[in-house]
Design a protein around this motif. Structure first.
Motif, mmCIF file in Angstrom:
data_model
loop_
_atom_site.group_PDB
_atom_site.id
_atom_site.type_symbol
_atom_site.label_atom_id
_atom_site.label_comp_id
_atom_site.label_asym_id
_atom_site.label_seq_id
_atom_site.Cartn_x
_atom_site.Cartn_y
_atom_site.Cartn_z
ATOM 1 N N VAL A 10 0.868 -1.183 0.000
ATOM 2 C CA VAL A 10 0.000 0.000 0.000
ATOM 3 C C VAL A 10 0.896 1.222 0.000
ATOM 4 C CG1 VAL A 10 -1.731 1.312 1.319
ATOM 5 C CG2 VAL A 10 -1.882 -1.185 1.218
ATOM 6 N N GLY A 11 0.462 2.273 -0.684
ATOM 7 C CA GLY A 11 1.204 3.526 -0.687
ATOM 8 C C GLY A 11 0.338 4.672 -0.223
ATOM 9 N N PHE A 12 0.907 5.857 -0.229
ATOM 10 C CA PHE A 12 0.171 7.080 0.063
ATOM 11 C C PHE A 12 0.175 7.950 -1.185
ATOM 12 C CE2 PHE A 12 1.834 5.698 4.172
ATOM 13 C CZ PHE A 12 0.664 5.679 4.927
ATOM 14 N N VAL B 129 -2.875 10.178 5.158
ATOM 15 C CA VAL B 129 -2.950 9.043 6.084
ATOM 16 C C VAL B 129 -4.405 8.709 6.377
ATOM 17 C CG1 VAL B 129 -2.356 8.186 8.381
ATOM 18 C CG2 VAL B 129 -0.706 9.571 7.101
ATOM 19 N N GLY B 130 -5.213 9.733 6.647
ATOM 20 C CA GLY B 130 -6.629 9.508 6.900
ATOM 21 C C GLY B 130 -7.338 8.934 5.690
ATOM 22 N N LEU B 131 -6.950 9.393 4.493
ATOM 23 C CA LEU B 131 -7.564 8.879 3.270
ATOM 24 C C LEU B 131 -7.288 7.383 3.122
ATOM 25 C CD1 LEU B 131 -7.480 10.553 -0.220
ATOM 26 C CD2 LEU B 131 -6.895 8.145 0.014
ATOM 27 N N VAL B 132 -6.043 6.978 3.317
ATOM 28 C CA VAL B 132 -5.692 5.565 3.175
ATOM 29 C C VAL B 132 -6.365 4.735 4.268
ATOM 30 C CG1 VAL B 132 -3.794 3.906 3.253
ATOM 31 C CG2 VAL B 132 -3.555 6.014 1.934
ATOM 32 N N LEU B 133 -6.386 5.238 5.481
ATOM 33 C CA LEU B 133 -7.068 4.519 6.563
ATOM 34 C C LEU B 133 -8.544 4.310 6.244
ATOM 35 C CD1 LEU B 133 -5.590 6.000 9.859
ATOM 36 C CD2 LEU B 133 -5.561 3.597 9.172
ATOM 37 N N GLY B 134 -9.178 5.321 5.674
ATOM 38 C CA GLY B 134 -10.581 5.196 5.315
ATOM 39 C C GLY B 134 -10.809 4.095 4.299
ATOM 40 N N GLU B 135 -9.933 4.017 3.302
ATOM 41 C CA GLU B 135 -10.046 2.949 2.311
ATOM 42 C C GLU B 135 -9.772 1.581 2.936
ATOM 43 O OE1 GLU B 135 -10.933 3.153 -1.245
ATOM 44 O OE2 GLU B 135 -11.830 4.754 -0.046
ATOM 45 N N SER C 70 10.647 4.792 2.783
ATOM 46 C CA SER C 70 11.617 5.518 1.959
ATOM 47 C C SER C 70 10.939 6.308 0.853
ATOM 48 C CB SER C 70 12.625 4.538 1.352
ATOM 49 O OG SER C 70 11.965 3.424 0.782
ATOM 50 N N ALA C 71 9.774 5.870 0.377
ATOM 51 C CA ALA C 71 9.076 6.577 -0.694
ATOM 52 C C ALA C 71 8.491 7.892 -0.224
ATOM 53 C CB ALA C 71 7.964 5.695 -1.267
ATOM 54 N N ASN C 72 8.150 7.985 1.047
ATOM 55 C CA ASN C 72 7.509 9.190 1.571
ATOM 56 C C ASN C 72 7.724 9.236 3.081
ATOM 57 O OD1 ASN C 72 5.865 11.408 2.103
ATOM 58 N ND2 ASN C 72 4.271 10.751 0.686
ATOM 59 N N PRO C 73 8.951 9.540 3.539
ATOM 60 C CA PRO C 73 9.271 9.427 4.966
ATOM 61 C C PRO C 73 8.386 10.269 5.879
ATOM 62 C CG PRO C 73 11.265 9.681 3.658
ATOM 63 C CD PRO C 73 10.113 9.930 2.727
ATOM 64 N N GLU C 74 8.030 11.476 5.440
ATOM 65 C CA GLU C 74 7.237 12.337 6.310
ATOM 66 C C GLU C 74 5.856 11.745 6.571
ATOM 67 O OE1 GLU C 74 5.421 16.902 6.483
ATOM 68 O OE2 GLU C 74 6.844 16.329 4.919
ATOM 69 N N VAL C 75 5.164 11.366 5.504
ATOM 70 C CA VAL C 75 3.805 10.846 5.652
ATOM 71 C C VAL C 75 3.816 9.437 6.243
ATOM 72 C CG1 VAL C 75 1.715 10.175 4.415
ATOM 73 C CG2 VAL C 75 2.892 12.302 3.824
ATOM 74 N N ALA C 76 4.640 8.555 5.690
ATOM 75 C CA ALA C 76 4.676 7.183 6.187
ATOM 76 C C ALA C 76 5.187 7.123 7.625
ATOM 77 C CB ALA C 76 5.550 6.319 5.285
ATOM 78 N N MET D 29 -1.034 3.204 -6.291
ATOM 79 C CA MET D 29 -0.109 3.346 -7.422
ATOM 80 C C MET D 29 -0.746 2.933 -8.747
ATOM 81 S SD MET D 29 1.370 2.619 -4.384
ATOM 82 C CE MET D 29 1.809 0.905 -4.268
ATOM 83 N N GLY D 30 -1.543 1.841 -8.720
ATOM 84 C CA GLY D 30 -2.111 1.377 -9.978
ATOM 85 C C GLY D 30 -3.513 0.825 -9.889
ATOM 86 N N LEU D 31 -3.943 0.422 -8.678
ATOM 87 C CA LEU D 31 -5.244 -0.223 -8.506
ATOM 88 C C LEU D 31 -5.988 0.380 -7.326
ATOM 89 C CD1 LEU D 31 -4.005 -3.925 -8.820
ATOM 90 C CD2 LEU D 31 -5.336 -2.698 -10.557
ATOM 91 N N THR D 32 -7.307 0.421 -7.427
ATOM 92 C CA THR D 32 -8.133 0.833 -6.289
ATOM 93 C C THR D 32 -8.476 -0.396 -5.462
ATOM 94 O OG1 THR D 32 -10.231 0.521 -7.452
ATOM 95 C CG2 THR D 32 -9.168 2.695 -7.651
ATOM 96 N N LEU D 33 -8.720 -0.183 -4.183
ATOM 97 C CA LEU D 33 -9.172 -1.290 -3.350
ATOM 98 C C LEU D 33 -10.577 -1.725 -3.739
ATOM 99 C CD1 LEU D 33 -7.751 -0.399 0.179
ATOM 100 C CD2 LEU D 33 -6.902 -2.066 -1.463
#
Length: 311
Positions: free
Chosen positions: A27-29, A76-82, A96-102, A267-271
């Motif tokens: 999963v990404g942000f 973060v809230g958006l991903v948690l909601g999904e 490493s892709a997004n240290p601040e958010v992750a 990145m490429g697919l929706t849940l």
């Protein structure tokens, strides 16, 4: 029999396919694609990839989720909601892709996110020290390597990879490695599945998880997973309708403990799409809980009571 797909508004409480809360191993942000794919873009040569694609493998996917998040929306809230809408208890995310958010996600929601650190074998000991710092700071549960995405490319069994494998053994964490033909339009021979055989021989304690399909060498992938006790397969970056039949057959027969679910959101697919397409996957009823949760929990060292820990 497949789990009942979920769509539309969330039910009263998260869905739990076969009574388990899902562990998603990719999963990404949402973030700026120019930042996320900066390194791989340096390797691209064809005009379409360099000028038209927001994502380097965009030609392979339809309805890619929007990478833009309005300023007033918390990623973060958006991903948690999904995750909540689709019964995902824990997501493995790249720090490493997004240290601040992750990093914030791991700090504020340690029960919902597990961290991975993507290693660049071309950075030598500096890269190994970065992996160790990530483990100390965020308690990362895995390392990751994209052989096709390094510049210059580094093969799965190349000497530059061996310090990463050795450090993973020392830290007690698995390594997730992209295998098979690369989605971006770069050479792929550094990801030949046959190269894993030598690595598993040299590092029998290494837990190695194949990512992104392994095609067109999925029959060989099955042979190697059967051969090596610490070799696993994640379904990441594949819509469920395209899971290789050799992998599904292996999971249903001799390998129910060796195949685990990986998504590719955002990145490429929706849940939404992934969950809806689970109904097309002919896994046996007793394999689904292992595929969706138990195998990943064991590999990542996560608590696993057999069902979702959330109320």
């Amino acid at each position: 029999m497949a789990p009942t797909p979920s769509s539309g508004p969330a039910p009263a409480g998260p869905p739990r396919p076969f009574g388990v809360g899902v562990i998603d191993t990719l999963v990404g942000f949402p973030q700026d694609p120019a930042t996320l794919y900066r390194q791989i873009r340096a390797s691209l040569r064809d005009k379409e990839s360099r000028e038209d694609f927001a994502m380097p493998a965009a030609y392979m996917f339809h309805d890619i989720p929007d990478s833009h998040v309005p300023d007033d929306v918390d990623p973060v809230g958006l991903v948690l909601g999904e995750m909540d809408r689709h019964g995902v208890d824990v997501a493995l995310v790249s720090v490493s892709a997004n240290p601040e958010v992750a990093g914030r996600a791991l700090s504020e929601h340690p029960e919902r996110f597990a961290g991975a650190w993507t290693c660049d074998p071309n950075t030598g000991m500096d890269g190994i020290r970065a992996l160790v710092r990530a483990h100390e700071r965020w308690g990362i549960r895995a390392a990751a390597v994209m052989p096709h995405g390094t510049l210059p490319q580094v093969a799965i069994d190349a000497p530059q990879m061996y310090p990463i494998y050795a450090k993973c053994v020392e830290l007690g964490i698995p390594v997730f490695v992209t295998v098979g033909i690369a989605g971006p339009r770069v050479p792929s021979m550094v990801q030949r599945v046959e190269l894993i055989d030598q690595v598993m021989y040299d590092f029998p304690e290494l837990v190695f998880v194949m990512r992104h399909g392994g095609e067109p060498w999925t029959e060989l992938a099955v042979k190697l997973i059967l051969k090596w006790p610490n070799l696993y397969y994640s379904t990441s970056a594949f819509a469920p309708r395209y899971y290789p039949p050799e992998i599904i057959d292996y999971a249903n027969t001799r390998g129910p403990d060796k195949v685990m679910y990986g998504g590719y959101f955002p990145m490429g697919l929706t849940l939404d799409r992934i969950t809806a397409e689970f109904a097309r996957v002919p896994l046996k009823d007793d394999v689904w809980p292992k595929f969706l949760r138990h195998n990943a929990a064991r590999v990542l060292g996560l608590p696993d009571g057999g069902s979702s820990a959330r109320p």
